[in-house]
Design a protein around this motif. Structure first.
Motif, PDB file in Angstrom:
ATOM      1  N   LEU A 122       0.679  -1.105   0.115  1.00  0.00           N
ATOM      2  CA  LEU A 122      -0.071  -0.160   0.165  1.00  0.00           C
ATOM      3  C   LEU A 122       1.093   1.317  -0.018  1.00  0.00           C
ATOM      4  O   LEU A 122       0.651   2.216  -0.863  1.00  0.00           O
ATOM      5  CB  LEU A 122      -0.846   0.032   1.131  1.00  0.00           C
ATOM      6  N   LEU A 139       2.337   1.737  -3.543  1.00  0.00           N
ATOM      7  CA  LEU A 139       1.422   2.296  -4.513  1.00  0.00           C
ATOM      8  C   LEU A 139       0.974   3.805  -4.121  1.00  0.00           C
ATOM      9  O   LEU A 139       1.058   4.624  -5.221  1.00  0.00           O
ATOM     10  CB  LEU A 139       0.021   1.644  -4.214  1.00  0.00           C
ATOM     11  N   THR A 140       1.214   4.390  -2.726  1.00  0.00           N
ATOM     12  CA  THR A 140       0.876   5.317  -2.576  1.00  0.00           C
ATOM     13  C   THR A 140       1.954   6.468  -2.913  1.00  0.00           C
ATOM     14  O   THR A 140       1.945   7.495  -3.422  1.00  0.00           O
ATOM     15  CB  THR A 140       0.706   5.586  -0.926  1.00  0.00           C
ATOM     16  N   ALA A 194       1.836   6.766  -6.494  1.00  0.00           N
ATOM     17  CA  ALA A 194       0.723   7.719  -7.267  1.00  0.00           C
ATOM     18  C   ALA A 194       1.008   9.247  -6.917  1.00  0.00           C
ATOM     19  O   ALA A 194       0.924   9.943  -7.875  1.00  0.00           O
ATOM     20  CB  ALA A 194      -0.429   7.258  -6.270  1.00  0.00           C
ATOM     21  N   VAL A 252      -4.482   5.213  -5.940  1.00  0.00           N
ATOM     22  CA  VAL A 252      -4.153   4.352  -5.238  1.00  0.00           C
ATOM     23  C   VAL A 252      -5.452   3.264  -5.069  1.00  0.00           C
ATOM     24  O   VAL A 252      -5.382   2.101  -5.022  1.00  0.00           O
ATOM     25  CB  VAL A 252      -3.819   4.869  -3.815  1.00  0.00           C
ATOM     26  N   SER A 295      -5.735   1.267  -8.103  1.00  0.00           N
ATOM     27  CA  SER A 295      -4.658   0.169  -8.155  1.00  0.00           C
ATOM     28  C   SER A 295      -5.156  -1.028  -7.395  1.00  0.00           C
ATOM     29  O   SER A 295      -5.098  -2.148  -7.589  1.00  0.00           O
ATOM     30  CB  SER A 295      -3.246   0.769  -7.844  1.00  0.00           C
TER      31      SER A 295
END
Length: 205
Positions: free
Chosen positions: A52, A55-56, A59, A186, A189
């Protein structure tokens, strides 16, 4: 005034030094953070949290890249339009517009006011022409260029970018507009990853 200026300068220098230190030690800090997470959390929970966070990070990095690209495009179009319309101060005003467009909502209006203020001393008619031109350019940029450029950089469809900005602005104002696109990226995704995993489980069965 002197105290405020010195305080702002000290804060800027401290932030700059801290940022340089973080960048220089980025790999070490990331490795230590991963080890800490694996120590205090179960393996699966730590892996999910790191996924996570990754991904953050991607992004928000992509969002900043898209914002800068969009600002460059807006400044270039503004300069070309002002040269065609033979408006004064085309280059400096376009640089101001591009720089301030990084600020959500208010940036465009501050840039427009600054440009009109500079041009009005040359000709009030040209200042009015500039405002009308910039209003049209902002509509094109906001509805066509921004969703395409920023959406492509963060991996979101243009429609979702518009929805994220609109809903974020309605719910949380300026901060909502600033952070809604990377947050939506995020979530999008994670949604794609969930669909992919679900399809894989169905195929395995």
């Amino acid at each position: 005034i002197t105290t405020s200026i010195l305080g702002a300068l000290v804060n800027f220098l401290l932030a700059l030094v801290f940022s340089v230190y973080l960048l220089a030690q980025k790999e070490t800090l990331l490795a230590q953070s991963r080890r800490l997470l694996r120590r205090i959390l179960p393996q699966k929970a730590a892996d999910r949290l790191m996924r996570l966070l990754s991904l953050t990070n991607n992004a928000f990095s992509s969002f900043v890249t898209g914002q800068v690209t969009e600002a460059f495009i807006l400044g270039t179009l503004c300069c070309i339009g002002m040269l065609i319309l033979r408006l004064p101060y085309a280059l400096p005003v376009s640089v101001i517009i591009a720089s301030l467009s990084l600020i959500p909502i208010f940036g465009a209006w501050i840039g427009a006011a600054t440009g009109a203020f500079l041009i009005v001393f040359v000709s009030p008619i040209k200042a009015l022409t500039f405002l009308i031109f910039l209003l049209i350019l902002q509509q094109v940029e906001g509805n066509l260029i921004y969703p395409k450029v920023v959406g492509k950089s963060v991996g979101l469809p243009g429609l979702l970018v518009l929805m994220a900005v609109t809903l974020g602005g309605e719910a949380f104002g300026v901060l909502g507009m600033l952070f809604s696109v990377p947050v939506c990226a995020v979530l999008y995704s994670l949604y794609l990853e969930f669909i992919k995993n679900a399809q894989g489980q169905i195929s395995a069965r």
